[in-house]
Design an enzyme around this catalytic site. Structure first.
Site, PDB file in Angstrom:
ATOM      1  N   HIS A 157      16.008 -39.029  10.133  1.00 14.01           N
ATOM      2  CA  HIS A 157      16.770 -40.278  10.197  1.00 14.01           C
ATOM      3  C   HIS A 157      16.630 -41.097   8.918  1.00 14.01           C
ATOM      4  CE1 HIS A 157      17.893 -44.354  11.590  1.00 14.01           C
ATOM      5  NE2 HIS A 157      18.718 -43.702  12.397  1.00 14.01           N
ATOM      6  N   ASP A 198      11.899 -47.093   8.068  1.00 15.31           N
ATOM      7  CA  ASP A 198      12.486 -46.097   8.957  1.00 15.31           C
ATOM      8  C   ASP A 198      11.425 -45.041   9.251  1.00 15.31           C
ATOM      9  OD1 ASP A 198      14.504 -44.117  10.090  1.00 15.31           O
ATOM     10  OD2 ASP A 198      15.872 -45.659   9.354  1.00 15.31           O
ATOM     11  N   ASN A 241      23.646 -49.242  19.629  1.00 14.96           N
ATOM     12  CA  ASN A 241      24.582 -48.272  20.194  1.00 14.96           C
ATOM     13  C   ASN A 241      24.609 -48.329  21.711  1.00 14.96           C
ATOM     14  OD1 ASN A 241      25.097 -47.252  17.628  1.00 14.96           O
ATOM     15  ND2 ASN A 241      23.513 -45.691  17.791  1.00 14.96           N
ATOM     16  N   SER A 290      23.598 -46.869  12.714  1.00 13.07           N
ATOM     17  CA  SER A 290      22.647 -46.619  11.627  1.00 13.07           C
ATOM     18  C   SER A 290      23.383 -46.292  10.335  1.00 13.07           C
ATOM     19  CB  SER A 290      21.723 -45.453  11.984  1.00 13.07           C
ATOM     20  OG  SER A 290      20.683 -45.836  12.819  1.00 13.07           O
TER      21      SER A 290
END
Length: 372
Positions: free
Chosen positions: A93, A60, A185, A248
């Site tokens: 994130h 990530d 998404n 996520s």
């Protein structure tokens, strides 16, 4: 306040979190704000497993050593530069995803709590601070996770694959690693992105606080399971907390669930871990698998405790343990909760083979209800 926005380019991956904001720290409030903990009966699940002994790789934006998470953080790697330990995050994130998986909180009842608070996190920087990630960099991150003997890889990104990435994902699956990925998404993605689209990867969609499909979540035939994805609180950089909406978060939650199962059943192959998750999921939408919920909404307690025969012995019903109240209302079926894939009621040796007793859901059975 900083915001990490999803980014999509022709050969890139994008974060599957719509918004991840770093809010002022409020250690005493965040646990109450983590509605998904109550929804998923996390406290009950933790009586069975807390993820000890399992390494979860998080490719990530990196992971900041948040106080609620720091005990579970190992040194990882910065794939983008080839140097560094992955223990920084200018975006929030990656830190949020790690917190959802393995945050241990502070002083018992305060601070952020992860699904598997005794699991270890391997932070891998494979995306830039604006959440841009190249497929080949994610491939390198996955390869690194394999060399470090990760038990679970949590991939909260989706996009276009490359030959290298496809090979890396398949190698991870062949190495008996549970690979979990978000489906993507709307409106950034119209179809399920990669690696969620790869056969064998647990493709995760999102639900809201009512247990219904989250409008932001992509739908499609590859979806395996659904998990909370709306207004999900977790850790952030600088000791702060975050709130995010997107697949996520759902991905990290399912990765944490996989860590609980791998800790409880250390000899269970990765395919059987995935099967246990889907076999015990709470059926939503049309009976059986559908394009919004997959096999259903994740049920942590049932995944850890239900009698789930191995792959190849499935039927339409799983009977959860009588001692727990995991999953939806007991009125859905007179012998147990209706489940997604699930399972065989009785195996009896007969004439050198097996006689299978399977109880099917009746056409007039009411639809199952999601536990809250």
């Amino acid at each position: 306040m900083r915001a990490a926005l999803s980014i999509l380019a022709v050969v890139s991956l994008f974060s599957t979190q719509a918004v991840q904001s770093a809010a002022p720290a409020d250690t005493s409030q965040v646990r109450e704000d983590q509605w998904h903990l109550t929804f998923l009966k996390v406290n009950e699940a933790h009586k069975v497993s807390r993820g000890a002994g399992v390494l979860v790789a998080v490719p990530d934006t990196g992971v900041d050593p948040h106080p609620d998470l720091s005990r579970n953080l190992l040194e990882g790697k910065n794939i983008l530069t080839g140097t560094g330990d992955g223990l920084r995050d200018a975006n929030s994130h990656g830190t949020a995803m790690a917190g959802l998986i393995a945050a241990h909180g502070a002083n018992g009842e305060i601070g952020a709590l992860g699904i598997a608070p005794e699991a270890k996190i391997l932070p891998i920087i494979s995306s830039t601070s604006d959440n841009y990630g190249e497929a080949d960099k994610l491939a390198e991150a996955i390869d690194y996770a394999v060399t470090q003997h990760a038990g679970v890889i949590s991939i909260s990104s989706a996009g276009v694959t490359s030959e290298k990435l496809t090979r890396s994902v398949k190698n991870a699956l062949a190495a008996d690693i549970v690979v979990v990925a978000g489906v993507g998404n709307l409106p950034e993605a119209a179809t399920i992105g990669y690696p969620a689209a790869e056969e064998g990867v647990i493709a995760v969609s999102g639900i809201d606080q009512a247990g219904n499909h989250a409008p932001i979540s992509v739908t499609g035939p590859k979806i395996e399971i659904a998990a909370p994805a709306v207004d999900i609180y977790s850790t952030s950089y600088g000791g702060k907390y975050s709130k995010g909406t997107g697949t996520s978060s759902a991905t990290a939650i399912v990765a944490g669930a996989a860590a609980l199962i791998r800790s409880k059943y250390p000899n269970l192959p990765a395919q059987e871990v995935a099967h246990r998750l889907t076999a015990t999921a709470v059926d939503k939408g049309p009976p059986g698998r559908d394009d919004q919920y997959g096999y259903g909404v994740i049920d942590l307690v049932a995944a850890l405790t239900a009698d789930v025969p191995p792959l190849g012995f499935e039927s339409s019903v799983v009977t959860p343990p009588a001692s727990t109240a995991a999953g939806p209302g007991k009125g859905d079926d007179d012998s147990g909760t209706v489940r997604g894939l699930a399972t065989l009621g009785v195996l009896v040796a007969a004439g050198g083979g097996y006689l299978f007793w399977r109880r099917r859901r009746r056409a007039d059975d009411p639809p199952p209800r999601v536990s809250r």
